[in-house]
Design a protein around this motif. Structure first.
Motif, mmCIF file in Angstrom:
data_model
loop_
_atom_site.group_PDB
_atom_site.id
_atom_site.type_symbol
_atom_site.label_atom_id
_atom_site.label_comp_id
_atom_site.label_asym_id
_atom_site.label_seq_id
_atom_site.Cartn_x
_atom_site.Cartn_y
_atom_site.Cartn_z
ATOM 1 N N VAL A 1 0.843 -1.193 0.000
ATOM 2 C CA VAL A 1 0.000 0.000 0.000
ATOM 3 C C VAL A 1 0.880 1.245 0.000
ATOM 4 N N PHE A 2 0.690 2.094 -0.980
ATOM 5 C CA PHE A 2 1.397 3.374 -1.013
ATOM 6 C C PHE A 2 0.547 4.387 -0.263
ATOM 7 N N LEU B 1 7.618 1.510 4.993
ATOM 8 C CA LEU B 1 8.874 1.646 4.261
ATOM 9 C C LEU B 1 9.007 3.023 3.616
ATOM 10 N N HIS B 2 10.260 3.458 3.507
ATOM 11 C CA HIS B 2 10.545 4.769 2.917
ATOM 12 C C HIS B 2 11.212 4.587 1.560
ATOM 13 N N ASP B 3 10.560 5.058 0.511
ATOM 14 C CA ASP B 3 11.066 5.003 -0.858
ATOM 15 C C ASP B 3 11.630 6.370 -1.219
ATOM 16 N N CYS C 1 -1.292 7.452 -6.466
ATOM 17 C CA CYS C 1 -1.913 8.251 -5.418
ATOM 18 C C CYS C 1 -1.728 7.589 -4.054
ATOM 19 N N THR C 2 -2.135 8.335 -3.034
ATOM 20 C CA THR C 2 -2.166 7.798 -1.677
ATOM 21 C C THR C 2 -3.601 7.911 -1.176
ATOM 22 N N GLY D 1 0.897 -11.117 3.600
ATOM 23 C CA GLY D 1 1.957 -10.211 4.036
ATOM 24 C C GLY D 1 1.582 -8.790 3.670
ATOM 25 N N VAL D 2 1.934 -7.841 4.520
ATOM 26 C CA VAL D 2 1.529 -6.449 4.310
ATOM 27 C C VAL D 2 2.709 -5.515 4.548
ATOM 28 N N ALA D 3 2.815 -4.492 3.702
ATOM 29 C CA ALA D 3 3.746 -3.384 3.925
ATOM 30 C C ALA D 3 3.130 -2.121 3.351
ATOM 31 N N ALA D 4 3.420 -1.000 3.986
ATOM 32 C CA ALA D 4 3.046 0.312 3.463
ATOM 33 C C ALA D 4 4.331 1.006 3.029
ATOM 34 N N ILE D 5 4.231 1.810 1.987
ATOM 35 C CA ILE D 5 5.389 2.531 1.450
ATOM 36 C C ILE D 5 5.019 3.996 1.277
ATOM 37 N N SER D 6 5.894 4.873 1.746
ATOM 38 C CA SER D 6 5.749 6.295 1.467
ATOM 39 C C SER D 6 6.843 6.702 0.493
#
Length: 184
Positions: free
Chosen positions: A41-42, A104-106, A119-120, A70-75
């Protein structure tokens, strides 16, 4: 400016990544990958669309993790333009909302570009083989408070992916603030 995500490109393969997280670790896609699917998820910290859904997102993500997703969020937002989206503020945001999944930081924005994030929030739900099965929205609330009986579209779709390996054919695009890209 509000933008919509494109329709789901069923079977499109998740690109790999290696990104630092607010918990001090670095995660690759294989570290996130669940035995029954993966949700990427962004999001960002300042977007009113994200702020409106973040607690429901955390609730549904935690429930999906219990189902083998499994789940991760990315900004990926540029913190020079939007200081509220800095790494330190990401750490605070994850803690305030009780994230049990990596945030996570991109910083290079390369991962957001590889995924085609627009989009977010932008949701990418993959099956166990990392084929895309969901590119819809969390629910119908947008940036408004959700009604008590709002249908949990993301949760239902990813639960189906966990059970059958397939997402729903009919999906409604997510809507949110555009990714804040760095100046070229």
């Amino acid at each position: 400016m509000a933008v919509h995500t494109p329709i789901c490109d069923f079977g499109w393969t998740a690109p790999d990544f290696s990104l630092p997280a607010t918990d001090g670790k670095t995660y690759a896609l294989d570290d996130i990958r669940g035995p029954k699917g993966t949700l990427i998820v962004f999001i960002c910290n300042h977007c009113p669309y994200v702020k409106a859904v973040v607690d429901r997102l955390a609730r549904d993500a935690h429930a999906l993790m219990d189902r083998g997703i499994g789940v991760a969020a990315i900004s990926a937002n540029d913190p020079e333009q939007y200081p509220e989206d800095s790494f330190d503020n990401m750490t605070r945001f994850a803690r305030e909302h009780g994230f049990r999944f990596p945030y996570l930081h991109d910083a290079s924005q390369d991962v957001a570009r590889a995924y085609g994030a627009v989009c977010t929030p932008d949701f990418f739900g993959f099956d166990a083989d990392l084929g895309l099965q969901y590119r819809g929205r969390l629910d119908s609330s947008g940036k408004q408070p959700a009604a008590p009986d709002v249908r949990r579209e993301l949760f239902d779709a990813m639960s189906a992916v966990a059970e059958t390996g397939q997402g729903p054919q009919d999906q409604i695009a997510s809507m949110g603030c555009s990714i804040k890209w760095k100046a070229a």
